[in-house]
Design an enzyme around this catalytic site. Structure first.
Site, PDB file in Angstrom:
ATOM      1  N   SER A  12       0.689  -1.296   0.069  1.00 22.69           N
ATOM      2  CA  SER A  12      -0.234   0.148  -0.103  1.00 22.69           C
ATOM      3  C   SER A  12       0.802   1.354   0.105  1.00 22.69           C
ATOM      4  CB  SER A  12      -0.959  -0.032   1.399  1.00 22.69           C
ATOM      5  OG  SER A  12      -0.135  -0.045   2.471  1.00 22.69           O
ATOM      6  N   SER A 133      14.766  -7.004   5.296  1.00 23.14           N
ATOM      7  CA  SER A 133      15.664  -7.119   6.358  1.00 23.14           C
ATOM      8  C   SER A 133      15.928  -5.369   6.505  1.00 23.14           C
ATOM      9  CB  SER A 133      17.001  -7.849   6.508  1.00 23.14           C
ATOM     10  OG  SER A 133      17.493  -7.464   7.638  1.00 23.14           O
ATOM     11  N   TYR A 147      12.389  -3.390  17.495  1.00 22.02           N
ATOM     12  CA  TYR A 147      12.453  -3.449  16.056  1.00 22.02           C
ATOM     13  C   TYR A 147      14.005  -4.356  15.548  1.00 22.02           C
ATOM     14  CZ  TYR A 147      13.150  -1.861  11.019  1.00 22.02           C
ATOM     15  OH  TYR A 147      12.972  -1.900   9.651  1.00 22.02           O
ATOM     16  N   LYS A 151      14.351  -7.791  13.045  1.00 26.81           N
ATOM     17  CA  LYS A 151      15.300  -7.815  11.882  1.00 26.81           C
ATOM     18  C   LYS A 151      16.399  -8.648  12.193  1.00 26.81           C
ATOM     19  CE  LYS A 151      12.702  -4.966   9.440  1.00 26.81           C
ATOM     20  NZ  LYS A 151      11.883  -5.640   8.032  1.00 26.81           N
TER      21      LYS A 151
HETATM   22  N1  NAP Z   1      11.857   3.248   5.442  1.00 26.27           N
HETATM   23  C1  NAP Z   1      13.174   2.669   6.234  1.00 26.27           C
HETATM   24  O1  NAP Z   1      14.133   3.443   6.289  1.00 26.27           O
HETATM   25  C2  NAP Z   1      13.505   1.235   6.105  1.00 26.27           C
HETATM   26  C3  NAP Z   1      14.647   0.817   6.294  1.00 26.27           C
HETATM   27  C4  NAP Z   1      14.996  -0.389   6.327  1.00 26.27           C
HETATM   28  C5  NAP Z   1      14.124  -1.301   6.327  1.00 26.27           C
HETATM   29  N2  NAP Z   1      12.776  -0.997   6.001  1.00 26.27           N
HETATM   30  C6  NAP Z   1      11.789  -2.136   5.732  1.00 26.27           C
HETATM   31  O2  NAP Z   1      10.968  -1.935   4.748  1.00 26.27           O
HETATM   32  C7  NAP Z   1       9.532  -2.488   4.754  1.00 26.27           C
HETATM   33  C8  NAP Z   1       8.942  -1.623   3.909  1.00 26.27           C
HETATM   34  O3  NAP Z   1       8.792  -0.372   4.787  1.00 26.27           O
HETATM   35  P1  NAP Z   1       8.576   1.237   4.193  1.00 26.27           P
HETATM   36  O4  NAP Z   1       9.787   1.847   4.492  1.00 26.27           O
HETATM   37  O5  NAP Z   1       8.102   1.258   2.705  1.00 26.27           O
HETATM   38  O6  NAP Z   1       7.509   1.609   4.979  1.00 26.27           O
HETATM   39  P2  NAP Z   1       5.994   2.176   4.856  1.00 26.27           P
HETATM   40  O7  NAP Z   1       5.761   3.159   3.655  1.00 26.27           O
HETATM   41  O8  NAP Z   1       5.530   2.411   6.084  1.00 26.27           O
HETATM   42  O9  NAP Z   1       5.168   0.726   4.685  1.00 26.27           O
HETATM   43  C9  NAP Z   1       5.101  -0.208   5.308  1.00 26.27           C
HETATM   44  C10 NAP Z   1       4.087  -1.359   4.761  1.00 26.27           C
HETATM   45  O10 NAP Z   1       3.845  -2.304   5.524  1.00 26.27           O
HETATM   46  C11 NAP Z   1       2.481  -2.538   5.600  1.00 26.27           C
HETATM   47  N3  NAP Z   1       1.971  -3.337   6.750  1.00 26.27           N
HETATM   48  C12 NAP Z   1       2.317  -2.932   8.177  1.00 26.27           C
HETATM   49  N4  NAP Z   1       1.881  -4.100   8.873  1.00 26.27           N
HETATM   50  C13 NAP Z   1       1.323  -5.020   8.184  1.00 26.27           C
HETATM   51  C14 NAP Z   1       0.634  -6.094   8.402  1.00 26.27           C
HETATM   52  N5  NAP Z   1       0.258  -6.659   9.791  1.00 26.27           N
HETATM   53  N6  NAP Z   1       0.078  -6.786   7.408  1.00 26.27           N
HETATM   54  C15 NAP Z   1       0.175  -6.429   6.233  1.00 26.27           C
HETATM   55  N7  NAP Z   1       0.907  -5.282   5.791  1.00 26.27           N
HETATM   56  C16 NAP Z   1       1.315  -4.457   6.664  1.00 26.27           C
HETATM   57  C17 NAP Z   1       2.014  -1.215   5.587  1.00 26.27           C
HETATM   58  O11 NAP Z   1       0.442  -1.250   5.414  1.00 26.27           O
HETATM   59  P3  NAP Z   1      -0.794  -0.318   5.798  1.00 26.27           P
HETATM   60  O12 NAP Z   1      -0.439   0.726   4.777  1.00 26.27           O
HETATM   61  O13 NAP Z   1      -1.765  -1.031   5.818  1.00 26.27           O
HETATM   62  O14 NAP Z   1      -0.158   0.188   7.233  1.00 26.27           O
HETATM   63  C18 NAP Z   1       2.701  -0.587   4.558  1.00 26.27           C
HETATM   64  O15 NAP Z   1       2.114  -0.932   3.310  1.00 26.27           O
HETATM   65  C19 NAP Z   1       9.433  -2.826   6.258  1.00 26.27           C
HETATM   66  O16 NAP Z   1       9.663  -4.398   6.256  1.00 26.27           O
HETATM   67  C20 NAP Z   1      10.571  -2.046   6.897  1.00 26.27           C
HETATM   68  O17 NAP Z   1      11.209  -2.674   8.316  1.00 26.27           O
HETATM   69  C21 NAP Z   1      12.325   0.238   5.846  1.00 26.27           C
END
Ligand code: NAP
Length: 271
Positions: A12, A133, A147, A151
């Site tokens: 999403s 990760s 968190y 990870k």
């Molecule tokens: N952004 C960073 O700095 C960063 C760095 C390293 C790793 N990551 C990893 O990258 C991944 C994506 O994060 P992002 O940065 O793109 O953040 P984001 O924009 O907040 O996206 C997170 C996504 O996960 C979904 N989600 C959360 N809980 C869920 C559940 N129970 N079931 C299904 N979907 C769920 C959210 O859905 P909703 O719209 O319904 O909330 C959203 O689509 C995560 O695993 C995060 O740990 C992010």
């Protein structure tokens, strides 16, 4: 359009949404899953994308959705376990429920999706599992203990799985981004608040640093391109750091003695 099919969780927003669009551009068919498909107007316009409602904390739903995806597409080549959020704050502010919720989404959610796909991948004699990760799965920084637990769990779990799935021609990959500008430090951030004032000054200093870091963070593009590389590359490479910050931090962490790395973190965060 190719016959390649990718399945993704958390499509999403942020990295998930951008990844769907990129794979579509590259001619892939996409099974995009998310908690709230009503908000998926942008993806609905794209050719080759099917949208499914999926919360990764709902074990019963995962099996049903995966069966539906195989009925719709006939095969799945790559799965991307992307769904996740960040619990941030002192561990004392977490409690059992917040700790379980974090592990349930980020770690157990990933394992559930993999369990549902394994019989299909073994039957296909091929498949690629891509787990989101983070550098937070390789090194630790303050106020992210909960968190980090999720990870680090993904890292160890995936590395062990890499050995046992290799004989089935199933690849396991880890994507390790640094800070990325998405909803992660906004809507998807859950603050853990400890009672009393003991941590206030510490939290303020660390938070100021993190907020500043996320303002200057790289865009989701670098992660998306890394995910795509992991999806199409041959061989059994396991780890893919994503973005220059991730690469630099992982390198510093590798070459510096731990005592020096932690001193630098304390110095930079003024703690
Ligand atoms: N952004 C960073 O700095 C960063 C760095 C390293 C790793 N990551 C990893 O990258 C991944 C994506 O994060 P992002 O940065 O793109 O953040 P984001 O924009 O907040 O996206 C997170 C996504 O996960 C979904 N989600 C959360 N809980 C869920 C559940 N129970 N079931 C299904 N979907 C769920 C959210 O859905 P909703 O719209 O319904 O909330 C959203 O689509 C995560 O695993 C995060 O740990 C992010």
């Amino acid at each position: 359009m190719t016959n390649n099919v990718v399945f993704i969780t958390g499509a999403s927003s942020g990295i998930g949404l951008a990844t769907v669009k990129y794979f579509v551009e590259k001619g892939w068919q996409v099974a995009a899953t998310m908690r709230n498909p009503a908000a998926a107007d942008e993806l609905r316009q794209l050719k080759g994308v099917n949208i499914y409602q999926l919360d990764v904390t709902d074990p019963a739903a995962i099996g049903l959705v995966v069966d539906r995806v195989f009925k719709d597409f006939g095969q799945v080549d790559v799965i991307i376990n992307n769904a996740g959020y960040g619990a941030v704050g002192p561990f004392e502010g977490a409690g059992e429920e917040a700790l379980f919720r974090q592990l349930n989404t980020n770690f157990l959610g990933t394992t559930r999706v993999i369990s549902a796909f394994l019989p299909h991948f073994k039957k296909q004699k091929a498949g690629t599992i891509i787990n989101l990760s983070s550098i937070a799965g390789r090194l630790a920084l303050p106020l992210y203990s909960v968190y980090h637990a999720s990870k680090f769990a993904i890292e160890g779990f995936s590395e062990s799985l890499w050995y046992e799935l290799r004989p089935f021609n199933i690849k396991v990959r880890l994507i390790e981004p640094g800070p990325i500008r998405t909803e992660f430090n906004g809507r998807s951030r859950v603050d853990l608040v400890a009672s009393g004032a003991e941590y206030e000054g510490f939290v303020r200093k660390v938070d100021t640093f993190y907020n500043d870091l996320f303002k200057r963070a790289e865009s989701a593009d670098v992660v998306v391109k890394t995910i795509y590389k992991a999806a199409v590359q041959g061989g059994f490479r396991i780890r893919y750091p994503a973005g220059y910050r991730a690469k630099a931090l992982l390198l510093f962490h590798k070459i510096l003695p731990g005592i020096m790395f932690r001193w630098i973190v304390r110095f930079m965060l003024k703690i």
